[in-house]
Design a protein around this motif. Structure first.
Motif, mmCIF file in Angstrom:
data_model
loop_
_atom_site.group_PDB
_atom_site.id
_atom_site.type_symbol
_atom_site.label_atom_id
_atom_site.label_comp_id
_atom_site.label_asym_id
_atom_site.label_seq_id
_atom_site.Cartn_x
_atom_site.Cartn_y
_atom_site.Cartn_z
ATOM 1 N N GLY A 1 29.395 47.965 29.544
ATOM 2 C CA GLY A 1 31.194 47.927 29.888
ATOM 3 C C GLY A 1 31.567 49.283 30.817
ATOM 4 N N ARG A 2 31.195 49.676 30.663
ATOM 5 C CA ARG A 2 31.844 51.041 30.464
ATOM 6 C C ARG A 2 31.714 51.278 32.398
ATOM 7 N N ILE A 3 30.627 50.998 33.220
ATOM 8 C CA ILE A 3 30.672 50.701 34.087
ATOM 9 C C ILE A 3 31.542 50.093 34.862
ATOM 10 N N VAL A 4 30.889 48.768 34.453
ATOM 11 C CA VAL A 4 32.068 47.487 35.014
ATOM 12 C C VAL A 4 33.275 47.737 35.239
ATOM 13 N N PHE A 5 33.886 48.025 33.564
ATOM 14 C CA PHE A 5 35.444 48.020 33.625
ATOM 15 C C PHE A 5 35.546 49.422 35.176
ATOM 16 N N LEU A 6 34.614 50.422 35.580
ATOM 17 C CA LEU A 6 35.439 51.340 36.056
ATOM 18 C C LEU A 6 35.492 50.807 37.568
ATOM 19 N N ILE A 7 34.337 49.978 37.862
ATOM 20 C CA ILE A 7 34.367 48.731 39.800
ATOM 21 C C ILE A 7 35.493 48.486 39.489
ATOM 22 N N ASP A 8 36.156 47.815 38.101
ATOM 23 C CA ASP A 8 36.485 46.908 38.585
ATOM 24 C C ASP A 8 37.968 47.323 38.849
ATOM 25 N N LEU A 9 38.182 48.547 37.917
ATOM 26 C CA LEU A 9 39.779 48.945 38.012
ATOM 27 C C LEU A 9 40.048 49.295 39.784
ATOM 28 N N VAL A 10 39.266 49.374 40.858
ATOM 29 C CA VAL A 10 39.269 49.269 42.203
ATOM 30 C C VAL A 10 39.848 47.860 42.554
ATOM 31 N N ILE A 11 39.370 47.213 42.364
ATOM 32 C CA ILE A 11 39.465 45.899 42.359
ATOM 33 C C ILE A 11 40.293 44.984 41.931
ATOM 34 N N ILE A 12 41.130 45.501 40.623
ATOM 35 C CA ILE A 12 42.265 45.002 40.206
ATOM 36 C C ILE A 12 43.562 45.558 40.727
ATOM 37 N N ALA A 13 43.527 46.658 41.261
ATOM 38 C CA ALA A 13 44.245 47.928 42.219
ATOM 39 C C ALA A 13 44.399 46.822 43.127
ATOM 40 N N LEU A 14 43.396 46.316 43.865
ATOM 41 C CA LEU A 14 43.550 45.733 45.679
ATOM 42 C C LEU A 14 44.199 43.923 44.549
ATOM 43 N N ALA A 15 44.124 43.987 43.878
ATOM 44 C CA ALA A 15 44.142 42.084 43.668
ATOM 45 C C ALA A 15 45.673 42.408 43.822
ATOM 46 N N ALA A 16 46.472 43.632 42.745
ATOM 47 C CA ALA A 16 47.643 43.732 42.224
ATOM 48 C C ALA A 16 48.439 43.968 43.721
ATOM 49 N N LEU A 17 47.728 44.415 44.750
ATOM 50 C CA LEU A 17 48.554 44.527 45.843
ATOM 51 C C LEU A 17 48.741 43.379 46.362
ATOM 52 N N ALA A 18 47.582 41.852 46.563
ATOM 53 C CA ALA A 18 47.835 41.166 47.091
ATOM 54 C C ALA A 18 48.461 40.201 46.487
ATOM 55 N N PHE A 19 49.171 40.047 44.941
ATOM 56 C CA PHE A 19 49.981 39.688 44.508
ATOM 57 C C PHE A 19 51.369 40.012 44.172
ATOM 58 N N ARG A 20 51.336 41.154 44.637
ATOM 59 C CA ARG A 20 52.805 42.353 45.017
ATOM 60 C C ARG A 20 53.370 42.403 43.392
ATOM 61 N N ASN A 21 52.573 41.690 42.135
ATOM 62 C CA ASN A 21 52.910 42.170 41.589
ATOM 63 C C ASN A 21 52.309 43.258 39.928
ATOM 64 N N PHE A 22 53.099 44.150 40.094
ATOM 65 C CA PHE A 22 51.876 45.391 39.247
ATOM 66 C C PHE A 22 52.308 45.072 37.563
ATOM 67 N N GLU A 23 52.448 44.496 37.044
ATOM 68 C CA GLU A 23 52.497 44.247 35.721
ATOM 69 C C GLU A 23 50.990 43.266 35.744
ATOM 70 N N SER A 24 50.839 42.049 37.082
ATOM 71 C CA SER A 24 49.415 41.592 37.123
ATOM 72 C C SER A 24 48.229 42.711 36.933
ATOM 73 N N ALA A 25 48.798 43.367 37.374
ATOM 74 C CA ALA A 25 47.403 45.007 37.437
ATOM 75 C C ALA A 25 47.409 45.103 35.967
ATOM 76 N N MET A 26 48.703 45.211 35.144
ATOM 77 C CA MET A 26 48.084 45.822 33.074
ATOM 78 C C MET A 26 47.880 44.724 33.015
ATOM 79 N N TYR A 27 47.824 42.999 33.247
ATOM 80 C CA TYR A 27 47.548 42.094 32.311
ATOM 81 C C TYR A 27 45.608 42.645 32.382
ATOM 82 N N ALA A 28 46.011 42.909 34.256
ATOM 83 C CA ALA A 28 44.358 42.256 34.480
ATOM 84 C C ALA A 28 43.605 43.894 33.922
#
Length: 313
Positions: free
Chosen positions: A177-204
């Motif tokens: 779970g910890r490994i998956v979470f760390l990898i996903d943090l990078v992808i969440i940041a990229l997705a937030a840039l696509a959505f142009r919504n910082f709150e979406s990253a927080m919910y992610a």
């Protein structure tokens, strides 16, 4: 005549001490394989349901290839299920090279079933448009439960799960779970840039944290045990009733009372949490004056519990 060296090896029945026949061995392996696939399909369905109903409709990228596909669908309208399948092809080839045929097959089945579930099976299920925090929490629960079912049978949902599995094999002390979470943090940041919504990253992040907690609870929480140390004047009798009553082994070692200076024999035993109350009753029945120290053990490895090392497929 001596047995041919290329004949399939026969596993022994641990209870009867007799070797299994070739037919019995083949049959047992097929049953295990079918059970593995059922777990993989069920876990993949939960994962796809969490994405379809909760995360994707609320612009929450759940990490991994699915998170990237969610952001890509937002930008282009291209279906998430198809994107996941296309991106996973090269990753599956890498997975086949590094993790073996069994892991590759289960991952391939999971990837194909995710696409089918998301694009066909769950298409008619209504999605949730409401509070993003609720979407993140419930989506994280479904995703985490699905990943746990797939991982516990040696499979993967594809994408960065393959990378997580390889890291876990190299560093088994790190929880998946910890490994998956760390990898996903990078992808969440990229997705937030696509959505142009910082709150979406927080919910992610909330969804991913929930997913990691659920996954670790299912993968490791069910194996939590108790380690008990019993100081008693009747160690042999206590050891005997533990073996007879709950079929657990014990270890006896000598100690010395710090206040009295008298010699004591202590009984050490590891049991599952569900067996701990019975252990207390058994010890009390032999020696009501016994002194017991109990501590939580996240994992107990060895005979009667989990194997010390995972068998290679």
């Amino acid at each position: 005549m001596s047995q041919s060296s290329n004949e399939p090896s026969r596993e022994k029945n641990r209870w009867k001490g007799q070797p299994l026949s070739t037919w019995e061995l083949w049959k047992s392996r097929k049953i295990v394989f079918v059970v593995d696939m059922l777990f993989v399909l069920a876990g993949t369905a939960l994962y796809a349901l969490g994405v379809h109903v909760f995360t994707a409709p609320n612009q929450i990228a759940p990490g991994g290839v699915t998170g990237l596909a969610t952001a890509f669908e937002y930008l282009t309208g291209f279906p998430i299920g198809i994107t996941v399948a296309l991106v996973n092809i090269p990753l599956l080839l890498i997975g086949f090279r590094f993790v073996g045929k069994s892991f590759f097959l289960k991952t391939m089945v999971s990837t194909a079933f995710f696409t089918f579930s998301y694009e066909v099976l769950f298409r008619a299920i209504p999605v949730y448009h409401g509070q993003p925090i609720l979407a993140a929490l419930f989506g994280g629960v479904l995703i985490g439960a699905g990943l746990a079912l797939v991982f516990m049978r040696g499979g993967s949902t594809g994408g960065t799960d393959i990378l997580s599995k390889m890291i876990h094999r190299r560093f088994p002390h790190l929880q998946l779970g910890r490994i998956v979470f760390l990898i996903d943090l990078v992808i969440i940041a990229l997705a937030a840039l696509a959505f142009r919504n910082f709150e979406s990253a927080m919910y992610a992040v909330i969804a991913m944290f929930t997913s990691a907690q659920v996954m670790d609870s299912l993968l490791y929480g069910m194996d939590q045990c108790k380690m008990a140390m019993v100081v008693t004047d009747r160690p042999e009798d206590v050891s005997r009733v533990i073996g007879e009553g709950i079929r657990r082994g014990t270890t006896l070692f000598e100690g010395k009372g710090g206040f009295t200076g008298s010699s004591k024999t202590m009984v050490l035993c590891a049991v599952r949490k569900s067996e701990f109350y019975k252990l207390k009753r058994l010890v009390h029945g032999i020696d009501p004056q016994a002194f017991m120290i109990a501590a939580n053990a996240n994992e107990v490895l060895g005979e009667g519990f989990k194997p010390l090392l995972e068998k290679k497929q």
